[in-house]
Write a protein that holds these residues in place. Structure first.
Motif, PDB file in Angstrom:
ATOM      1  N   LEU A 134       0.832  -1.209   0.000  1.00 46.54           N
ATOM      2  CA  LEU A 134       0.000   0.000   0.000  1.00 46.54           C
ATOM      3  C   LEU A 134       0.867   1.260   0.000  1.00 46.54           C
ATOM      4  O   LEU A 134       0.457   2.302  -0.512  1.00 46.54           O
ATOM      5  N   GLY A 135       2.095   1.137   0.525  1.00 41.06           N
ATOM      6  CA  GLY A 135       3.034   2.262   0.539  1.00 41.06           C
ATOM      7  C   GLY A 135       3.230   2.882  -0.845  1.00 41.06           C
ATOM      8  O   GLY A 135       3.312   4.097  -0.982  1.00 41.06           O
ATOM      9  N   PHE A 136       3.301   2.037  -1.870  1.00 40.84           N
ATOM     10  CA  PHE A 136       3.414   2.652  -3.206  1.00 40.84           C
ATOM     11  C   PHE A 136       2.077   2.662  -3.941  1.00 40.84           C
ATOM     12  O   PHE A 136       1.816   3.519  -4.773  1.00 40.84           O
ATOM     13  N   TYR A 137       1.206   1.717  -3.582  1.00 41.12           N
ATOM     14  CA  TYR A 137      -0.083   1.607  -4.270  1.00 41.12           C
ATOM     15  C   TYR A 137      -0.879   2.899  -4.183  1.00 41.12           C
ATOM     16  O   TYR A 137      -1.470   3.356  -5.152  1.00 41.12           O
ATOM     17  N   SER A 138      -0.860   3.515  -2.997  1.00 44.95           N
ATOM     18  CA  SER A 138      -1.672   4.720  -2.834  1.00 44.95           C
ATOM     19  C   SER A 138      -1.086   5.897  -3.616  1.00 44.95           C
ATOM     20  O   SER A 138      -1.806   6.797  -4.014  1.00 44.95           O
ATOM     21  N   VAL A 139       0.224   5.869  -3.830  1.00 48.76           N
ATOM     22  CA  VAL A 139       0.829   6.948  -4.619  1.00 48.76           C
ATOM     23  C   VAL A 139       0.420   6.817  -6.089  1.00 48.76           C
ATOM     24  O   VAL A 139       0.005   7.793  -6.724  1.00 48.76           O
ATOM     25  N   ILE A 140       0.493   5.600  -6.604  1.00 50.55           N
ATOM     26  CA  ILE A 140       0.119   5.388  -8.010  1.00 50.55           C
ATOM     27  C   ILE A 140      -1.385   5.659  -8.178  1.00 50.55           C
ATOM     28  O   ILE A 140      -1.810   6.276  -9.151  1.00 50.55           O
ATOM     29  N   ALA A 141      -2.176   5.200  -7.220  1.00 50.75           N
ATOM     30  CA  ALA A 141      -3.616   5.470  -7.297  1.00 50.75           C
ATOM     31  C   ALA A 141      -3.854   6.978  -7.283  1.00 50.75           C
ATOM     32  O   ALA A 141      -4.785   7.476  -7.917  1.00 50.75           O
ATOM     33  N   GLY A 142      -2.992   7.709  -6.586  1.00 51.85           N
ATOM     34  CA  GLY A 142      -3.065   9.164  -6.596  1.00 51.85           C
ATOM     35  C   GLY A 142      -2.862   9.722  -8.004  1.00 51.85           C
ATOM     36  O   GLY A 142      -3.540  10.671  -8.409  1.00 51.85           O
ATOM     37  N   TRP A 143      -1.962   9.129  -8.745  1.00 51.30           N
ATOM     38  CA  TRP A 143      -1.764   9.572 -10.138  1.00 51.30           C
ATOM     39  C   TRP A 143      -3.066   9.405 -10.909  1.00 51.30           C
ATOM     40  O   TRP A 143      -3.435  10.233 -11.739  1.00 51.30           O
ATOM     41  N   VAL A 144      -3.753   8.283 -10.633  1.00 49.33           N
ATOM     42  CA  VAL A 144      -5.021   8.028 -11.319  1.00 49.33           C
ATOM     43  C   VAL A 144      -6.031   9.130 -10.980  1.00 49.33           C
ATOM     44  O   VAL A 144      -6.694   9.670 -11.862  1.00 49.33           O
ATOM     45  N   LEU A 145      -6.107   9.482  -9.697  1.00 50.88           N
ATOM     46  CA  LEU A 145      -7.048  10.541  -9.298  1.00 50.88           C
ATOM     47  C   LEU A 145      -6.729  11.840 -10.026  1.00 50.88           C
ATOM     48  O   LEU A 145      -7.613  12.528 -10.536  1.00 50.88           O
ATOM     49  N   ASP A 146      -5.457  12.170 -10.072  1.00 50.47           N
ATOM     50  CA  ASP A 146      -5.052  13.389 -10.772  1.00 50.47           C
ATOM     51  C   ASP A 146      -5.519  13.354 -12.229  1.00 50.47           C
ATOM     52  O   ASP A 146      -5.948  14.370 -12.777  1.00 50.47           O
ATOM     53  N   HIS A 147      -5.446  12.173 -12.837  1.00 46.79           N
ATOM     54  CA  HIS A 147      -5.816  12.077 -14.243  1.00 46.79           C
ATOM     55  C   HIS A 147      -7.322  12.185 -14.481  1.00 46.79           C
ATOM     56  O   HIS A 147      -7.745  12.472 -15.598  1.00 46.79           O
ATOM     57  N   ILE A 148      -8.116  11.948 -13.442  1.00 48.91           N
ATOM     58  CA  ILE A 148      -9.563  12.194 -13.587  1.00 48.91           C
ATOM     59  C   ILE A 148      -9.766  13.686 -13.840  1.00 48.91           C
ATOM     60  O   ILE A 148     -10.463  14.111 -14.763  1.00 48.91           O
ATOM     61  N   VAL A 149      -9.099  14.492 -13.014  1.00 47.82           N
ATOM     62  CA  VAL A 149      -9.237  15.939 -13.125  1.00 47.82           C
ATOM     63  C   VAL A 149      -8.647  16.436 -14.444  1.00 47.82           C
ATOM     64  O   VAL A 149      -9.216  17.281 -15.128  1.00 47.82           O
ATOM     65  N   ARG A 150      -7.501  15.869 -14.807  1.00 47.39           N
ATOM     66  CA  ARG A 150      -6.862  16.251 -16.054  1.00 47.39           C
ATOM     67  C   ARG A 150      -7.781  16.004 -17.253  1.00 47.39           C
ATOM     68  O   ARG A 150      -7.910  16.854 -18.134  1.00 47.39           O
ATOM     69  N   ALA A 151      -8.408  14.820 -17.250  1.00 50.14           N
ATOM     70  CA  ALA A 151      -9.317  14.497 -18.358  1.00 50.14           C
ATOM     71  C   ALA A 151     -10.468  15.496 -18.376  1.00 50.14           C
ATOM     72  O   ALA A 151     -10.832  16.024 -19.426  1.00 50.14           O
ATOM     73  N   ALA A 152     -10.998  15.793 -17.197  1.00 49.31           N
ATOM     74  CA  ALA A 152     -12.142  16.706 -17.115  1.00 49.31           C
ATOM     75  C   ALA A 152     -11.775  18.096 -17.629  1.00 49.31           C
ATOM     76  O   ALA A 152     -12.596  18.796 -18.216  1.00 49.31           O
TER      77      ALA A 152
END
Ligand code: PHE
Length: 456
Positions: A111-129
């Motif tokens: 989870l130490g790195f998983y949450s960071v990568i998942a954070g990239w995904v969240l950022d990309h939701i906003v980017r797409a929008a």
């Protein structure tokens, strides 16, 4: 530590078979399929990796997943106490509980790195929008991602958000809301992945992608490819650390472990392969490098969203669904730790969640920095923090956990207990037992022998 203070009646239980399947599939399907599989394939020579990976799923992954669910269901306890309990049942040493404890730790490290990568995904939701992908080409997508990675505070912000939501859900416990959400989100993810494949067929180089992933190229199969493929098979199925064991421990007695496992492994593998095909179509049509590393999907998918009609909405939807898939996996990463803490110490679920949440926030923040400010700080074997956690958990800890569980079920537990719990026909059982006693241990041990230089 008390090991018998957990009557099953006090614990949650899945409402029905379908829920368990969805939750376990939710654990399995996540960033492993969408983010990790493509970049591992790209970095390990394409088809060579895919072939070994598929073999690992069939020969080790499926039998071991059955094994782990079986252990959890028989013991009805958190992984550490489950192992201690089953060991006592078999008159073996309580020290088998270390297998479970190692799993608790492995979950936290992943989870130490998983949450960071998942954070990239969240950022990309906003980017797409925001329309950030309009007309973007390969070079543009790469640059945009590199600029993003260079901003520590943004990475930490998204990691914090992802972790906070994960922990909020975890603190509420099993059954709450998550089951219902899975019912809609997982099939939608599948549908949008299919759409992505369609699009990348249209705008990308699908033939080259299929060739890269499937044309057999045996010379490229090196020990390190085998190691990565084995590790990824564990990672993507969530096995070797007790996630599946803890889910199995909430599982009713009347459910077929074999069928459930097959169903999950099949779905999980299909999603990975489909995403891979889509990504490499874009890679080859846009002059990108297949071996670009962990940023691969973030440097390729925006190109497809940038050209497809309603691409902003599709991009948003895609990243939302990926974030959801990541959440259901993240929850299963911490569940062994939470169950262990609440069942052994006088902590409420909420307090346990805080302990793990704070620990993982610190770890994730450090991982976020390992993509920029601390990128050059090499800890061991030339690896920075992200690389170290990734390799240590995927290539070593998960296979080691799987090895220990296989040895335990294959040699320590009473055959009658195992057979009774699995409820297989005699031939299937014999096959399973062979896989657990011989195939898995030998395969994992030989890979470790290579890794630690015992053979050379
Ligand atoms: N299987 C999850 C994924 O593919 C990750 C995971 C690994 C979850 C180990 C739980 C345990 O994203």
């Amino acid at each position: 530590m008390s090991q018998s203070a957990t009557p099953a009646a006090h614990r949650g239980a899945w409402r029905n078979r379908w829920t368990f399947v969805l939750a376990t599939a939710g654990s399995a399907i996540g960033l492993g399929n969408i983010w990790k599989f493509p970049y591992m394939t790209g970095a390990n020579g394409g088809s060579a990796f895919v072939l070994v990976y598929l073999l690992c799923i069939a020969l080790l992954g499926i039998p071991l997943m059955m094994c782990e669910i079986m252990l959890g269901r028989r013991a009805q306890r958190n992984p550490a106490d489950a192992m201690a309990y089953l060991a006592r049942e078999a008159n073996a040493s309580r020290q088998w509980r270390w297998v479970g404890l190692m799993g608790v730790l492995t979950g936290i490290l992943i989870l130490g790195f998983y949450s960071v990568i998942a954070g990239w995904v969240l950022d990309h939701i906003v980017r797409a929008a925001n329309g950030a992908f309009h007309g973007i080409d390969g070079a543009g997508a790469k640059l945009q991602f590199e600029i993003f990675l260079a901003k520590p505070l943004e990475l930490i912000f998204w990691h914090t958000l992802f972790l906070a939501v994960t922990m909020t859900v975890v603190s509420r416990g099993l059954n709450a809301g998550l089951e219902k959400a899975s019912n809609i989100m997982m099939p939608s993810l599948f549908a949008i992945v299919l759409l992505m494949v369609g699009y990348s067929m249209a705008v990308g180089n699908f033939a080259e992608s299929a060739r890269f992933m499937f044309s057999p190229n045996f010379v490229l199969i090196t020990p390190s490819v085998v190691l990565s493929a084995l590790g990824h098979a564990f990672f993507t199925l969530s096995i070797g650390m007790g996630s599946v064991m803890v889910y199995g421990s909430y599982l009713g007695r009347h459910i077929s472990i074999a069928r459930t496992t097959l169903y999950i492994a099949l779905t999980d593998t299909t999603i990975g392969l489909l995403v891979g095909l889509a990504i490499f179509s874009l890679v080859f049509a846009n002059g990108l490098a297949p071996a670009a590393g962990p940023g691969l999907i973030f440097q390729t998918l925006p190109i497809a969203f940038g050209v497809m009609p309603a691409g902003d909405i599709m991009g948003m939807l895609f990243f939302i669904l990926v974030a959801f898939a990541a959440w259901t996996s993240a929850i299963s990463l911490v569940e062994p730790a939470i169950a262990w803490i609440t069942e052994n110490f006088s902590f409420t679920r909420k307090q346990a969640t805080w302990v793990i949440g704070v620990t993982n926030w610190l770890l994730g923040a450090a991982v976020a920095l390992s993509f920029n400010l601390w990128a050059d700080i090499k800890l061991i074997a030339g690896l920075n923090l992200f690389d170290l956690l990734d390799k240590l958990t995927t290539n070593i800890l998960l296979p080691a956990g799987g090895l220990a569980m296989a040895l335990f079920a294959g040699y320590v537990m009473k055959t009658t207990h195992v057979a009774e719990e699995l409820g297989l026909g005699p031939r299937t059982y014999a096959l399973w037992r062979f896989a657990i006693r011989y195939v898995s241990p030998l395969a994992i041990l030989s890979i470790f022998a290579y890794l630690f230089g015992w053979l050379s």
